[in-house]
Write a protein that holds these residues in place. Structure first.
Motif, PDB file in Angstrom:
ATOM      1  N   LEU A 146      -5.474 -12.131  -0.130  1.00  0.00           N
ATOM      2  CA  LEU A 146      -4.638 -13.218  -0.638  1.00  0.00           C
ATOM      3  C   LEU A 146      -4.289 -14.212   0.463  1.00  0.00           C
ATOM      4  O   LEU A 146      -4.261 -15.425   0.233  1.00  0.00           O
ATOM      5  N   GLU A 147      -4.022 -13.718   1.668  1.00  0.00           N
ATOM      6  CA  GLU A 147      -3.720 -14.608   2.793  1.00  0.00           C
ATOM      7  C   GLU A 147      -4.929 -15.485   3.118  1.00  0.00           C
ATOM      8  O   GLU A 147      -4.782 -16.684   3.346  1.00  0.00           O
ATOM      9  N   ALA A 178      -2.645   7.266   0.632  1.00  0.00           N
ATOM     10  CA  ALA A 178      -3.310   6.550   1.723  1.00  0.00           C
ATOM     11  C   ALA A 178      -4.292   5.523   1.163  1.00  0.00           C
ATOM     12  O   ALA A 178      -4.371   4.392   1.659  1.00  0.00           O
ATOM     13  N   GLU A 179      -5.028   5.903   0.126  1.00  0.00           N
ATOM     14  CA  GLU A 179      -5.975   4.970  -0.502  1.00  0.00           C
ATOM     15  C   GLU A 179      -5.255   3.763  -1.091  1.00  0.00           C
ATOM     16  O   GLU A 179      -5.702   2.622  -0.946  1.00  0.00           O
ATOM     17  N   THR A 233      -3.009  -3.211   1.358  1.00  0.00           N
ATOM     18  CA  THR A 233      -3.176  -3.957   2.606  1.00  0.00           C
ATOM     19  C   THR A 233      -4.382  -4.887   2.499  1.00  0.00           C
ATOM     20  O   THR A 233      -4.325  -6.047   2.909  1.00  0.00           O
ATOM     21  N   GLU A 234      -5.463  -4.382   1.920  1.00  0.00           N
ATOM     22  CA  GLU A 234      -6.669  -5.197   1.722  1.00  0.00           C
ATOM     23  C   GLU A 234      -6.384  -6.366   0.787  1.00  0.00           C
ATOM     24  O   GLU A 234      -6.813  -7.498   1.036  1.00  0.00           O
TER      25      GLU A 234
END
Length: 144
Positions: A131-132, A118-119, A125-126
């Motif tokens: 990056l986006e 999960a981490e 995701t972070e």
């Protein structure tokens, strides 16, 4: 970090190809088919969400249409940009991947532990979001 991500991407693609092969798919075809499982999308929307080129999505979706796994449907928002949606055959192919995918995920969870998985997912995701944001800011004036 980039080299690690490149290596990780290569590993994910190899594993995805192995998982998708019994269903008659490749990792790329699974990626495009999987993108439209929850909602119909245009080729451009798939490309943006998956971070791949529209030309790649066009080639892959053409192959999936020829194989009877996805189909076009009218797009009420845009006359020319048709939506893609899975067919029954496409859903069956995804169903064949599910058990092997779940087995692989369980083995990975045993290796890493549920909390660590999960981490890592949260960290990735972070990183994707960061990056986006940085990529979007590239076109802005650095002084602003």
């Amino acid at each position: 970090m980039a080299l690690t991500v490149f290596a990780l991407n290569g590993r994910f693609l190899k594993i995805a190809d192995q998982l998708a092969e019994p269903a008659g798919l490749t990792a790329t075809r699974w990626q495009v088919l999987g993108a439209v499982l929850n909602e119909p999308l245009t080729q451009a929307e798939i490309a943006r969400r998956m971070g791949i080129t529209r030309q790649s999505v066009q080639r892959t979706s053409t192959q999936l249409i020829e194989d009877g796994m996805i189909q076009f449907m009218p797009n009420p928002s845009h006359r020319k940009a048709m939506l893609l949606t899975p067919t029954e055959k496409g859903l069956e192919a995804i169903g064949k991947i599910g058990p092997q995918h779940a087995n692989f995920a369980n083995r990975l969870e045993i290796k890493l532990g549920k909390e660590r998985m999960a981490e890592l997912s949260e960290a990735l995701t972070e990183l994707q979001y960061a990056l986006e944001v940085v990529d979007l800011q590239e076109n802005e004036d650095p002084a602003s």
